[in-house]
Design an enzyme around this catalytic site. Structure first.
Site, short mmCIF file in Angstrom:
data_model
loop_
_atom_site.label_atom_id
_atom_site.label_comp_id
_atom_site.label_asym_id
_atom_site.label_seq_id
_atom_site.Cartn_x
_atom_site.Cartn_y
_atom_site.Cartn_z
N LYS A 43 1.00 -1.38 0.16
CA LYS A 43 0.13 -0.07 -0.03
C LYS A 43 0.81 1.18 0.05
O LYS A 43 2.08 1.21 0.53
CB LYS A 43 -1.17 0.23 1.43
CG LYS A 43 -0.49 -0.15 2.58
CD LYS A 43 0.80 0.55 3.20
CE LYS A 43 0.55 2.03 3.27
NZ LYS A 43 1.91 2.60 3.91
N TYR A 74 -4.94 3.85 5.98
CA TYR A 74 -5.50 2.78 6.70
C TYR A 74 -6.94 3.31 7.41
O TYR A 74 -7.69 2.63 7.63
CB TYR A 74 -4.50 2.73 8.09
CG TYR A 74 -3.26 2.00 7.72
CD1 TYR A 74 -3.15 0.54 7.65
CD2 TYR A 74 -2.18 2.61 7.21
CE1 TYR A 74 -2.03 -0.16 7.52
CE2 TYR A 74 -0.99 2.05 6.89
CZ TYR A 74 -0.80 0.68 6.97
OH TYR A 74 0.20 0.01 6.65
P1 NDP Z 1 12.15 1.93 2.43
O1 NDP Z 1 12.67 3.03 1.91
O2 NDP Z 1 12.59 1.56 3.67
O3 NDP Z 1 12.54 0.87 1.21
C1 NDP Z 1 12.23 0.91 -0.07
C2 NDP Z 1 13.24 0.00 -0.96
O4 NDP Z 1 12.90 0.30 -2.06
C3 NDP Z 1 14.80 0.57 -0.74
O5 NDP Z 1 15.35 -0.05 0.37
C4 NDP Z 1 15.27 -0.02 -1.96
O6 NDP Z 1 15.62 -1.50 -1.99
C5 NDP Z 1 14.12 -0.03 -2.82
N1 NDP Z 1 14.33 1.27 -4.01
C6 NDP Z 1 14.18 1.15 -4.91
N2 NDP Z 1 14.36 2.31 -5.88
C7 NDP Z 1 14.18 3.15 -4.66
C8 NDP Z 1 14.44 4.61 -4.83
N3 NDP Z 1 14.28 5.40 -5.91
N4 NDP Z 1 14.30 5.18 -3.53
C9 NDP Z 1 14.19 4.56 -2.45
N5 NDP Z 1 14.25 3.17 -2.47
C10 NDP Z 1 14.33 2.52 -3.65
O7 NDP Z 1 10.80 1.78 2.30
P2 NDP Z 1 9.63 0.73 3.32
O8 NDP Z 1 10.25 -0.45 2.95
O9 NDP Z 1 9.07 1.77 4.40
O10 NDP Z 1 8.09 1.04 2.12
C11 NDP Z 1 8.05 0.28 1.02
C12 NDP Z 1 6.65 0.03 0.59
O11 NDP Z 1 6.23 -0.58 1.75
C13 NDP Z 1 5.85 1.45 0.74
O12 NDP Z 1 4.80 1.21 -0.31
C14 NDP Z 1 5.33 1.46 1.72
O13 NDP Z 1 4.04 2.35 1.91
C15 NDP Z 1 5.00 -0.03 2.31
N6 NDP Z 1 4.93 -0.21 3.67
C16 NDP Z 1 4.06 -0.94 4.31
C17 NDP Z 1 3.65 -1.19 5.34
C18 NDP Z 1 2.67 -1.95 6.02
O14 NDP Z 1 2.37 -2.01 7.10
N7 NDP Z 1 1.83 -2.39 5.16
C19 NDP Z 1 4.74 -0.59 6.24
C20 NDP Z 1 5.89 0.10 5.84
C21 NDP Z 1 5.90 0.32 4.53
P3 NDP Z 1 16.92 -2.12 -2.53
O15 NDP Z 1 18.06 -1.21 -2.10
O16 NDP Z 1 16.81 -3.27 -2.11
O17 NDP Z 1 16.81 -1.74 -4.01
#
Ligand code: NDP
Length: 368
Positions: free
Chosen positions: A138, A224
């Site tokens: 989401k 949410y």
């Molecule tokens: P983060 O910023 O922690 O991680 C995102 C990951 O995406 C990065 O670590 C990287 O992984 C990859 N990535 C690829 N391109 C980019 C870019 N241009 N900029 C930044 N990151 C990039 O985000 P979250 O994990 O917090 O969130 C990711 C998704 O999960 C979102 O949609 C968020 O809304 C959702 N989410 C849902 C939750 C829930 O409870 N359902 C809780 C938290 C988040 P890599 O280094 O491996 O390429």
């Protein structure tokens, strides 16, 4: 080159589904899964950030029906670290350029997109085209039109699509659904809900960039609260009026900080919501004709609590992510639509689109 058996199975799937005119999973996949009901389905996480690393990967150590089979990352050091930590073979590790080769990998049944919001559409569509079932985090996409494109792509590829709406598997929120939808305390008349936290992270993070996140606290946290109003009533809102405030306009230059909204439902209930990147909150408070119930804290990973007419619900906190992923694996196995399909993500995005329109116009805006 795809193994022959895989190719012919996929061809059979497509032809079979066209003939049957159904959207769900192929008879071939279904029979393969049924033939080996004890085999866990393989999930590949795409984007190894905070949520994938902090919650999903640990949950996948507890799931009964699926396991962490692969990873897709743009950060080579994470590939090394995760391979070691979770015993992931090199052949199941991809980056964003090699991702499409996942089509040839029978270890991966489900792709879980955990990327910044602007990348959800592309990777969901690429995953479906690679023949994989998809869970997308989401908010589903930048807007409802993109959600529709994702739904269409999965339908065309005959793959199931689900959104990471973990609270549909959470006992207190499920109880709110039951109490509200079944009108256990009579008709619901008022819903007040809000979700937010004080953003203290990196000022250059994707969450604060409109092009990557689509919006701020509303997209990330407000979703949410919108969803909770919808699942408590079991109805779809028809119009919305919203206002916003910014106490930290430098940090929240591109995205919303705090948004307030009022939703109009067909039943005339009074439904108000709040999202924030500058306030710690997470509540669902419901008034019905014959009593009240609440879930508070409502939307976290743990520590969720609730009351019915002041009496504690006495329900357990569970591993929501494990329950959510296990359920989707079962859906794939049984050729069954997820309880949180792409359409559910699209419904929330329609509301969010209308909230942003209302913030611009200052008026009530129709939803959809
Ligand atoms: P983060 O910023 O922690 O991680 C995102 C990951 O995406 C990065 O670590 C990287 O992984 C990859 N990535 C690829 N391109 C980019 C870019 N241009 N900029 C930044 N990151 C990039 O985000 P979250 O994990 O917090 O969130 C990711 C998704 O999960 C979102 O949609 C968020 O809304 C959702 N989410 C849902 C939750 C829930 O409870 N359902 C809780 C938290 C988040 P890599 O280094 O491996 O390429």
């Amino acid at each position: 080159m795809k193994p022959e058996t895989k190719t012919s199975r996929r061809d059979f799937i497509r032809k079979g589904s066209l003939m049957a005119g159904v959207l769900a999973v192929s008879p071939a996949v279904l029979s393969a899964a049924c033939a080996a009901p004890d085999k866990k389905l393989g999930i590949a996480l795409v984007g190894l950030g905070g949520y994938a690393g902090g919650l999903l990967a640990p949950a996948l150590q507890k799931t009964a029906n699926c396991y962490l089979a692969g990873i897709v990352t743009g950060t080579p050091a994470k590939a090394v670290e995760w391979a070691k930590k979770y015993n992931i073979p090199q052949k199941n590790i991809y980056n964003y350029q090699t991702f499409d080769e996942i089509a040839n990998n029978p270890d991966i049944d489900i792709v879980y997109v955990v990327l910044p919001v602007s990348m959800h559409k592309e990777f969901t569509i690429r995953a479906a085209k690679a023949g994989k079932h998809v869970i997308c985090e989401k908010p589903m996409a930048l807007n409802a039109a993109d959600c529709r494109a994702m739904i269409a792509a999965c339908r065309q590829a005959n793959r199931l699509l689900s959104i990471g709406y973990r609270l549909h598997f959470e006992p207190h929120n499920q109880e709110a659904m039951r109490l509200g939808q079944k009108q256990v305390l009579g008709k619901v008349t008022i819903i007040e809900t809000g979700n937010g936290f004080v953003y203290g992270g990196n000022p250059n993070a994707w969450r604060l960039k409109k092009a990557l996140a689509g919006g701020g606290g509303l997209m990330d946290m407000g979703i949410y609260a919108i969803q909770a109003a919808r699942y408590t009533l079991g109805q779809e809102p028809i119009a919305v009026k919203a206002t916003q405030e910014k106490n930290n306009p430098d940090l929240f230059k591109e995205v919303d900080e705090t948004v307030f909204w009022e939703l109009k439902f067909p039943g005339g209930q009074k439904v108000t919501g709040k999202s924030s990147y500058n306030d710690n909150l997470g509540f669902l408070r419901v008034t019905a004709e014959k009593g009240k119930f609440d879930v508070e804290p409502a939307y976290g990973y743990d520590g969720i609590d609730g009351h019915v007419n002041g009496k504690q619900m006495d329900l357990p906190n569970i591993n929501q992510q494990a329950a959510q992923m296990d359920d989707f694996a079962t859906c794939v196995r049984l050729n069954k639509q997820s309880r949180v399909p792409g359409e559910e993500g699209e419904k929330d995005m329609k509301v969010i689109d209308a909230i942003y329109r209302s913030l611009d116009s200052g008026k009530w805006e129709k939803i959809g």
